[in-house]
Design a protein around this motif. Structure first.
Motif, short mmCIF file in Angstrom:
data_model
loop_
_atom_site.label_atom_id
_atom_site.label_comp_id
_atom_site.label_asym_id
_atom_site.label_seq_id
_atom_site.Cartn_x
_atom_site.Cartn_y
_atom_site.Cartn_z
N LYS A 114 -6.76 -9.60 1.35
CA LYS A 114 -7.44 -10.18 2.52
C LYS A 114 -8.92 -9.80 2.54
CE LYS A 114 -6.94 -10.67 7.54
NZ LYS A 114 -6.13 -10.27 8.73
N ASP A 115 -9.21 -8.53 2.28
CA ASP A 115 -10.60 -8.08 2.26
C ASP A 115 -11.41 -8.80 1.18
OD1 ASP A 115 -10.04 -6.25 4.26
OD2 ASP A 115 -9.95 -4.52 2.93
N ASP A 116 -10.79 -9.01 0.05
CA ASP A 116 -11.51 -9.55 -1.10
C ASP A 116 -11.61 -11.07 -1.12
OD1 ASP A 116 -12.03 -7.05 -2.11
OD2 ASP A 116 -10.28 -7.01 -3.42
N ASN A 117 -11.01 -11.71 -0.14
CA ASN A 117 -11.02 -13.18 -0.12
C ASN A 117 -11.47 -13.72 1.23
OD1 ASN A 117 -9.84 -14.09 -2.84
ND2 ASN A 117 -8.42 -12.48 -2.19
N GLY A 118 -12.49 -13.06 1.80
CA GLY A 118 -13.11 -13.56 3.02
C GLY A 118 -12.18 -13.61 4.21
N PHE A 148 -4.84 -6.03 -14.07
CA PHE A 148 -6.11 -5.68 -13.43
C PHE A 148 -5.89 -5.59 -11.93
CE2 PHE A 148 -9.93 -6.52 -11.10
CZ PHE A 148 -10.90 -5.79 -11.77
N TYR A 149 -6.51 -4.61 -11.30
CA TYR A 149 -6.54 -4.56 -9.83
C TYR A 149 -7.88 -4.01 -9.38
CZ TYR A 149 -5.34 0.46 -10.33
OH TYR A 149 -5.32 1.80 -10.66
N GLY A 150 -8.27 -4.32 -8.17
CA GLY A 150 -9.54 -3.84 -7.65
C GLY A 150 -9.60 -4.03 -6.15
N HIS A 151 -10.71 -3.62 -5.56
CA HIS A 151 -10.88 -3.75 -4.11
C HIS A 151 -12.35 -3.53 -3.77
CE1 HIS A 151 -9.35 -2.47 0.19
NE2 HIS A 151 -9.92 -3.67 0.17
N ALA A 152 -12.91 -4.44 -3.01
CA ALA A 152 -14.24 -4.28 -2.43
C ALA A 152 -14.05 -4.26 -0.92
CB ALA A 152 -15.17 -5.40 -2.86
N ALA A 153 -13.66 -3.11 -0.41
CA ALA A 153 -13.21 -3.02 0.99
C ALA A 153 -14.30 -3.35 1.99
CB ALA A 153 -12.66 -1.61 1.26
#
Length: 363
Positions: A149-153, A202-207
């Motif tokens: 949710k955070d990473d997709n607006g 692959f995984y990541g997060h731009a909180a």
């Protein structure tokens, strides 16, 4: 988060999907078929709920394995759907090569999203959700949902993710691959020989946007870095000199090197017993988000190649948010094991694990 994130130079330009995914929508009759498909009978056979289908607190009642559900999804698809998202096991994309094994930090393996497109029925989307929840450990469902949710607006799960199926479920090898920003997940039922997770993930997060603050507030994966930093705190001066590497390695450099490879940092074999014990805790924290069968496969692959004693741990000192020596970028690597954790400017994790180093990476 409801607002859009700032542009991220290294993950806002998704890799091209297969040309087959660029055909766009087909005729109205096809869309109408998908709305009225008899896949509802499939959902009833699963015993899934029909309420809040995709909320983190509302889980499907189905107890089947993710692999069984992949076959159920495949069997429910129309010919047009299969043309769009199903491929031969070793399908070679003209631009991307072997599509099944590809990995990237932000890409869409096919065009239609799981939710919000006209390609999947509500019932089929529910099956995909059940597959996703079967791959992810229950304790991590809400965390990964938050990341997506955070990473997709502010858009919820499935609205920006895509899937592809390789091979024919129930008839030999098959694998479902799920992609999107900061995600490559796989469900293969051990069809992919020698590889943990069915292949590289692959995984990541731009909180909180592209440039996160020290401590990475709200980042669901930062706890993994904190566990690794506990090892650093236990190292003496000479050990720290070995562990500290002045320049961060390229994050996508995760091809398996084998026994003769060059591994950055301090060899785990040079650590004391209590330090090795903490390394085991790091390993468990890394594999914690995934189902038990995938955890077991990781450990089996690692054991085949000599265990953690054959790995090295590196902390990269050129990117230290806050100058606090809580290392943001680090890497655990052995002959057939790579877990690269980069969190400057935000978290990107590339994972490639096998029982031998001959498996090639397509990135």
């Amino acid at each position: 988060m409801s607002e859009s994130h700032p542009v991220c130079p290294d993950c806002e330009s998704p890799g091209s999907a297969s040309p087959r995914s660029e055909r766009g929508r087909t005729e109205v009759a096809r869309r109408e078929f998908l709305r009225t498909s008899a896949a509802g009978a499939t959902l009833l056979a699963m015993g899934a709920t029909t309420g809040n289908l995709f909320g983190a607190d509302e889980k499907p009642a189905d107890k089947k394995t993710p692999e069984t559900l992949v076959k159920q999804l495949y069997d429910s698809m129309s010919k047009d759907q299969k043309k769009e998202v199903c491929f031969d096991w070793d399908y070679q994309d003209p631009k991307l090569g072997l599509l099944r094994t590809r990995i990237s930090n932000n890409w869409h393996i096919t065009s239609p999203t799981i939710i919000g497109s006209d390609y999947y029925t509500k019932e089929q989307a529910e099956i995909v959700r059940a597959i996703y929840e079967g791959i992810i450990s229950p304790e991590w469902h809400a965390k990964v949902d938050k990341q997506l949710k955070d990473d997709n607006g502010g858009k919820g799960w499935g609205t920006s993710q895509n899937v592809a199926i390789f091979g024919k479920p129930g008839d030999g090898k098959f694998e479902l691959v799920m992609t999107g920003r900061h995600m490559t997940l796989r469900c293969d039922g051990n069809s992919t020989e020698h590889m943990a997770f069915g292949g590289p993930i692959f995984y990541g997060h731009a909180a909180s946007g592209f440039n996160e603050k020290p401590g990475h507030p709200g980042n669901v994966y930062w706890e993994q870095a904190l566990e690794a930093n506990k090892v650093y705190e236990m190292l003496d001066g000479k050990q720290r000199q070995k562990a500290e590497v002045s320049k961060t390695w390229p994050e996508s450099q995760v091809q398996l090197q084998g026994d003769k490879g060059t591994f950055a940092g301090i060899p785990v074999a040079d650590m004391s017993s209590d330090q090795k014990e903490q390394m085991q805790k790091v390993l468990q924290k890394l594999i914690e988000p995934y189902r038990q069968s995938d955890r077991d496969e990781v450990l089996a692959c690692l054991k085949t190649n000599g265990g953690l004693d054959k790995c090295s741990l590196a902390f990269f000192t050129d990117a230290d948010l806050g100058n606090d020596k809580i290392w943001d970028n680090w890497r655990l690597e052995g002959p057939a094991f790579v877990w690269n954790f980069r969190s400057v400017p935000h978290v990107h994790c590339w994972v490639n694990i096998a029982d031998n180093a001959n498996v090639k990476l397509n990135s």
